[in-house]
Motif scaffolding. Sequence first.
Motif, PDB file in Angstrom:
ATOM      1  N   GLN A  43       0.843  -1.188   0.000  1.00 31.83           N
ATOM      2  CA  GLN A  43       0.000   0.000   0.000  1.00 31.83           C
ATOM      3  C   GLN A  43       0.885   1.247   0.000  1.00 31.83           C
ATOM      4  OE1 GLN A  43      -3.118  -0.624  -0.384  1.00 31.83           O
ATOM      5  NE2 GLN A  43      -3.263  -2.734   0.343  1.00 31.83           N
TER       6      GLN A  43
ATOM      7  N   THR B 179      -3.856   4.140   0.223  1.00 32.99           N
ATOM      8  CA  THR B 179      -4.576   3.047  -0.444  1.00 32.99           C
ATOM      9  C   THR B 179      -4.845   1.926   0.548  1.00 32.99           C
ATOM     10  OG1 THR B 179      -2.567   1.877  -1.133  1.00 32.99           O
ATOM     11  CG2 THR B 179      -3.412   3.573  -2.628  1.00 32.99           C
ATOM     12  N   ASN B 180      -5.831   1.116   0.257  1.00 32.97           N
ATOM     13  CA  ASN B 180      -6.120  -0.074   1.061  1.00 32.97           C
ATOM     14  C   ASN B 180      -6.745  -1.130   0.164  1.00 32.97           C
ATOM     15  OD1 ASN B 180      -6.163  -1.619   3.414  1.00 32.97           O
ATOM     16  ND2 ASN B 180      -8.229  -0.960   3.955  1.00 32.97           N
ATOM     17  N   GLY B 181      -6.114  -1.348  -1.003  1.00 34.38           N
ATOM     18  CA  GLY B 181      -6.673  -2.251  -1.991  1.00 34.38           C
ATOM     19  C   GLY B 181      -6.263  -3.692  -1.795  1.00 34.38           C
TER      20      GLY B 181
ATOM     21  N   SER C 283      -0.287  -1.545  -4.602  1.00 35.62           N
ATOM     22  CA  SER C 283      -0.129  -0.146  -5.003  1.00 35.62           C
ATOM     23  C   SER C 283       1.314   0.238  -4.707  1.00 35.62           C
ATOM     24  CB  SER C 283      -1.087   0.766  -4.233  1.00 35.62           C
ATOM     25  OG  SER C 283      -2.434   0.437  -4.483  1.00 35.62           O
TER      26      SER C 283
ATOM     27  N   SER D 129      -1.248   1.212  -9.427  1.00 34.99           N
ATOM     28  CA  SER D 129      -1.956   0.228  -8.606  1.00 34.99           C
ATOM     29  C   SER D 129      -2.696  -0.762  -9.489  1.00 34.99           C
ATOM     30  CB  SER D 129      -2.946   0.916  -7.668  1.00 34.99           C
ATOM     31  OG  SER D 129      -3.628  -0.039  -6.869  1.00 34.99           O
TER      32      SER D 129
ATOM     33  N   ALA E 169      -5.063  -2.485  -7.908  1.00 29.85           N
ATOM     34  CA  ALA E 169      -6.231  -2.685  -7.053  1.00 29.85           C
ATOM     35  C   ALA E 169      -7.455  -1.967  -7.617  1.00 29.85           C
ATOM     36  CB  ALA E 169      -5.940  -2.185  -5.640  1.00 29.85           C
ATOM     37  N   ASN E 170      -8.607  -2.421  -7.191  1.00 29.17           N
ATOM     38  CA  ASN E 170      -9.886  -1.823  -7.587  1.00 29.17           C
ATOM     39  C   ASN E 170     -10.184  -0.672  -6.615  1.00 29.17           C
ATOM     40  OD1 ASN E 170     -12.413  -1.361  -8.697  1.00 29.17           O
ATOM     41  ND2 ASN E 170     -13.386  -3.039  -7.581  1.00 29.17           N
ATOM     42  N   LEU E 171      -9.460   0.424  -6.750  1.00 32.73           N
ATOM     43  CA  LEU E 171      -9.499   1.479  -5.744  1.00 32.73           C
ATOM     44  C   LEU E 171     -10.737   2.352  -5.827  1.00 32.73           C
ATOM     45  CD1 LEU E 171      -5.764   2.654  -5.734  1.00 32.73           C
ATOM     46  CD2 LEU E 171      -6.886   1.009  -4.218  1.00 32.73           C
TER      47      LEU E 171
END
Length: 428
Positions: free
Chosen positions: A254, A269-271, A275, A291, A293-295
């Motif tokens: 993150q 971030t916290n995906g 990231s 990233s 991730a699906n942010l």
Amino acid sequence: MRTHRRQLILLAVAALTLLAIVPVSEALHRQTPSLLQVTTIPSQDVGGAKFIGGSNLVVFHSDADLLGNGNTIPNIFIFDLKLRSKNHLEGIFQMTFGAQPSRRPSAARRGRTLAFESEADLLNNGSTGLQVFAADHVVSHKGPKVPLFQVTKASSSSFDAHLSENGRFLVFTSTADLRNEGLPAGTHLYRSDLKKAHLGEPTCPAYPCNLNPGLDLLTREVAGRPSIDKLGLLVAFESAGDVLGPGTSNGFSQVYVYDFNLNLMRRMTNGLADSRNAVMIRNGTKVVFESAANLIGNGNARFNIFEADIAQPLPVTHQLTFGTDGDSTAPSVNAKADRIVFSSTATLTAGANGMNQLYLLELDGNHLTRLTSVPDAIDESSTELNFFVFTSSSDLTGNGNSQPQVFLGNTFKLLDPSLPTPTPLATP
């Protein structure tokens, strides 16, 4: 040979002194070709090219014999675009002359402050392994040698140094427990206040030393890839550890920002995917990163470029690229924070070839332009003013080049306003 070497150092210092007092011409972008090959001498190890602050100077490392002094080891160089484009000089100056590699330079205040990683014993003090070195007052020094000082001298490695634009603060990565705090194995991040550190003096020749003046640890967790704002008060980095406390990590990397002014750690971030590669923009109001991730809840599953507005109480995240058949990585941001150059293997525009190519995203108007179309991968770049720099082994200027060299592009001429400008996919 020693006399010749000292003469070369003096030449570099004198030239940089001149650079510091001559303003950058507003017409420089008109006098520079759309693509300029900065280095032309055969090389194997060249890279780390980045602009110094808001200037026309570029710092990089190379093992090429760029000055005809027999260099075969990666050492630190500075390139001045003004001397090349306006004065028709090579504009390349060698700053280190180590017998072991020096790489990944960072510079500030038009080159007056310099930092880099090196395996060389540059001060003849028995230094071994990969350590961080720096130099201050480079352009004002009148002696026979640039006044280097050693930042770290530990049994483990220290590397990836980044200077704040004001030249006062230095953030770097180390596998050493420099403050003897019982850190777990792995890479850790430190920030040094060079004004308070007094490195090179008898009380602290290098870190670790007595009380380690000016040295701060950002987190006890394993972390890396730092980036620092112009004042040195904000540091962005990546970590998969429990930076905010026990049980706060989901195992993916993150992006975090530490605010030294507020003594506050924030997670950007916290995906449920990595990231990384965070870039703190110059004024410290935003972080740009990549990233997978699906942010923002649109199903993103490939590496794309995002930005987080950290001036808000809660970070506001925006997705800037939307590739689905490749990855967009390694963003760099100009001083005005209105242009982002990045690499991508995705089909973001017509004609993409699946290799890592450079793209320019102009945030004002959301214009996306592919800058390169080369057969070799390009993994990092830097952008400033109307220019960007990168490394490629392709024959981009038609001179038969097949080895890695530093190139500089001029977006003023590449972005011909008479041509249609490709645009990215619509924001969901």
